[in-house]
Design a protein around this motif. Structure first.
Motif, short mmCIF file in Angstrom:
data_model
loop_
_atom_site.label_atom_id
_atom_site.label_comp_id
_atom_site.label_asym_id
_atom_site.label_seq_id
_atom_site.Cartn_x
_atom_site.Cartn_y
_atom_site.Cartn_z
N LYS A 220 50.33 -12.70 50.77
CA LYS A 220 49.06 -13.58 51.37
C LYS A 220 48.20 -13.92 50.44
O LYS A 220 47.74 -15.26 50.37
N HIS A 221 47.44 -13.06 49.67
CA HIS A 221 46.27 -13.30 49.00
C HIS A 221 46.45 -13.31 47.21
O HIS A 221 46.19 -14.12 46.57
N ARG A 224 49.73 -15.80 45.76
CA ARG A 224 49.30 -16.92 45.77
C ARG A 224 48.39 -17.60 44.79
O ARG A 224 48.34 -18.60 44.30
N ASN A 225 47.57 -16.45 44.66
CA ASN A 225 46.18 -16.86 43.41
C ASN A 225 46.87 -16.62 42.20
O ASN A 225 46.46 -17.31 41.18
N ASP B 129 38.90 -16.00 49.65
CA ASP B 129 39.98 -16.29 49.00
C ASP B 129 40.26 -17.77 48.99
O ASP B 129 40.08 -18.69 49.97
N PRO B 130 40.05 -18.11 47.84
CA PRO B 130 40.02 -19.66 47.44
C PRO B 130 41.34 -20.62 47.90
O PRO B 130 41.28 -21.96 48.15
N ARG B 131 42.36 -19.87 48.29
CA ARG B 131 43.43 -20.58 48.92
C ARG B 131 43.60 -20.71 50.23
O ARG B 131 44.66 -21.30 50.56
N MET B 132 42.64 -20.24 50.94
CA MET B 132 42.84 -20.37 52.41
C MET B 132 41.69 -21.24 52.95
O MET B 132 40.76 -21.23 52.62
N GLU B 140 42.45 -14.74 59.91
CA GLU B 140 43.35 -13.57 59.69
C GLU B 140 42.91 -12.21 60.42
O GLU B 140 43.93 -11.50 60.82
#
Lengths: 305, 349
Positions: A220-221, A224-225, B129-132, B140
């Motif tokens: 999830k983390h 993706r990054n 988290d920069p993508r969320m 979460e």
């Protein structure tokens, strides 16, 4: 977004025109010509051939004619392969190269990404060291060596795999492996370093404090990054690989576009050089636009302007 | 006596730092630290950069696995390395026939406790988290601990959490980079609150913020504590903020706790030479008082935690240091009721 794509396509057209122009004049500056061969051709026959293909006209006029025809979708006839148009050559050869290249990129991605992750998570341990050594070899060893080793081992000694042509699925294994070797190694290293970077980030610790399991936090983390550099690399790689590799195609006698491209240059087959160059350039530019759009989807911080 | 929510007993955290075999080096980030936190109170933890405050906070949540020690939360042992003496509620080693008593080796799965014990990180820029989207960052934790039975409940929960920390409900669909530092820290706090925790480690939550926003966030911490009955471990290097928010304050130096007392007591009657020096450095707004106040300036730098001084770790900079300080590690003593310190020369100082 739509405006952005339109703008990029506009720039792409200009870029392709520049590449075409540059190639056209450079190609004509190289000594030699399509009809010079060991067998002497009589001056009369030579003049007739040149007249037929319009090579007797001034260069600038040739250029204007070519661009005009190209804009109408007519890339001319091959000068060396009688009776074949450039478009038909690309149309028959490209799918072959694309299939092998596409499979190779897919394999490189599917193997390289997990390997890079495993390596990063076991940093400094034995597994990491083994993967790094293999990946370094993959980057350092040239493809003709890999082709030869593969062919000798699996084709000749063991006799498991056919060595030429593209008859069955078995024929694909060796060329795809040979083509995938370098990108797999590269993606592994890329993934490892970017994963290491991400694993040390504060938000990974935040995830842990939330109670996210290690496995879930990875997908999830972290992934993706960490995948962004791989995406960047994947676009040009795909464009480059699907247009075929001269070496791999030569060694495994595959009728692909890579061989055609190099062959046309040695033969001074002007129209085929132009056609394949423009095709490769277009594909490359298109892939870069796609990569930018994928970027936006993967990373919300990126703004397309 | 108030109820102990968290007890830390003889906690050690050593990080490997290169070297091989016999010569393997360790950063002694936390060295034999013991304290307890009562239900509903705020314990402040202060000290210079690199003194082990943050490591202590993270280790007691077991974000780092402790090297040695015992962590007891709400009567349950979360971690026990089995080789440190068990303490009673007052922080004294329990003796059995004159011998220290040891606990059984324990290491529980922390996931159920992540609901009760949370942390707000120092850097609001890096810890999200920069993508969320902010909604997902907060949501979460709700998902993991299955705190919402439906999508609607989850949504409502996120909305109320965001409002709770002073953000708007439409902020849920934005990404962290669209926020300012103060807003991001609010997101970090909302995230920590999402699981209805009882205990929060506030790891320098305000030091990355502008001064004008610091006050807002500190006040928010206080309001939330009053509303939800939270217990805080408030880590900071700014004594004036810690003084404001804490019931009790602990002072750390080079991996060791050197003094711990009620806030008032610590500020006005410090006994450890290091604490005295720290307190003399608090800026005073009134120039008259400031002039009358004598600064106790320390000389030299903090020694490396890779190779800390023998005996008392503060001795290299201490004006009262003697040979005894180099030979013996000073004992952790109760100077007066609830006021602890570790120094050989408390009387002199």
């Amino acid at each position: 977004m739509f405006k952005y794509i339109l703008k990029r396509l506009g720039i792409a057209v200009v870029t392709i025109w520049l590449i075409a122009t540059l190639t056209f004049f450079l190609m004509n500056m190289v000594p030699g010509g399509p009809f010079l061969s060991e067998k002497a051709v009589s001056p009369a026959a030579m003049a007739a051939l040149e007249a037929k293909y319009g090579l007797d006209k001034p260069l600038l006029q040739q250029y204007v004619t070519y661009i005009g025809d190209a804009l109408h979708g007519d890339f001319g006839d091959s000068l060396k392969q009688r009776g074949r148009t450039v478009t038909s050559i690309i149309a028959t050869k490209f799918p072959v190269s694309a299939r092998i290249g596409g499979l190779a990129v897919l394999a490189a991605f599917c193997i390289g990404v997990p390997l890079g992750c495993i390596s990063a998570m076991n940093r400094g341990k034995l597994g990491d060291s083994i993967i790094i050594v293999i990946a370094t070899c993959g980057i350092a060893v040239p493809s003709f060596v890999i082709c030869t080793v593969l062919m000798y081992t699996f084709g000749v000694r063991l006799g498991w795999l056919p060595t030429l042509g593209l008859g069955s699925w078995k024929h694909y294994i060796m060329p795809v492996t040979a083509l995938a070797f370098y990108p797999t190694a590269y993606i592994t290293r890329l993934m490892r370093s970017s994963m290491l970077d991400v694993l040390g980030q504060d938000y990974m610790r935040t995830a842990r404090a939330k109670g996210v399991s290690q496995f879930a936090s990875l997908f999830k983390h972290a992934l993706r990054n960490a995948i962004l550099p791989v995406v960047t690399y994947l676009g040009p790689l795909l464009a480059y690989t699907v247009t075929g590799s001269f070496i791999v195609e030569k060694i495994f006698t595959i009728p692909g576009l890579g061989g055609e491209f190099i062959g046309s240059i040695t033969n001074r087959d002007y129209t085929v050089i132009m056609g394949t160059t423009i095709f490769l350039a277009t594909l490359m530019i298109l892939m870069n636009v796609v990569v930018d759009i994928v970027y936006k989807l993967v990373d919300p911080r990126i703004k397309l302007k | 006596m108030s109820e102990r929510l968290l007890k830390i007993e003889h906690l050690y955290q050593y990080f490997p730092a290169g070297g091989f075999g016999k010569h393997k080096k360790y950063v002694q980030a936390v060295d034999d630290v013991s304290f307890f936190i009562n239900k509903g109170e705020t314990l402040g933890l202060v000290g210079e950069s690199g003194c082990g405050k943050t490591t202590t906070g993270r280790t007691l949540l077991r974000l780092y696995e402790p090297t040695k020690g015992r962590i007891v939360y709400d009567g349950k042992v979360l971690f026990d390395s089995g080789d440190v003496p068990v303490m009673d509620d007052d922080g004294k080693d329990i003796l059995e026939n004159g011998q220290p008593k040891f606990g059984a080796k324990t290491s529980v799965d922390m996931r159920p406790y992540r609901r009760e014990m949370q942390i707000v990180f120092q850097d609001p820029y890096a810890s999200l988290d920069p993508r969320m989207t902010v909604g997902d960052i907060v949501g979460e934790a709700i998902d993991i601990h299955k705190l919402a039975s439906s999508k609607e409940e989850r949504y409502n929960k996120i909305q109320s959490l965001l409002q709770c920390v002073g953000l708007n409900s439409e902020h849920a669909n934005r990404y962290p980079h669209e926020f300012s530092g103060g807003q991001r820290q609010r997101v970090g706090i909302a995230r920590a609150l999402a699981v209805d925790p009882k205990f929060i480690v506030c790891d320098e939550p305000i030091s990355a913020l502008d001064v004008s926003i610091q006050a807002q966030v500190v006040n928010m911490f206080e309001d939330l504590q009053a509303e939800m009955g939270l217990t805080y471990l408030f880590i900071a290097h700014d004594l004036s903020v810690v003084k404001h928010i804490s019931n009790r304050i602990g002072v750390m130096y080079l991996g060791k706790l050197v003094e711990l007392a009620d806030s008032y007591e610590l500020i006005f009657h410090p006994v450890h030479p290091y604490t005295k020096s720290l307190i003399s450095a608090i800026p005073i707004a009134d120039p008259k008082t400031a002039r009358a106040n004598k600064r106790i300036a320390l000389e030299g730098d903090v020694p490396s935690p890779l190779n800390p001084p023998s005996g008392c770790r503060f001795r290299t900079r201490c004006p009262y240091a003697t040979e005894q300080c180099a030979a013996e590690v000073p004992k952790w003593r109760e100077v007066s009721a609830g006021h602890y310190a570790a120094c050989h020369h408390l009387e002199k100082a």
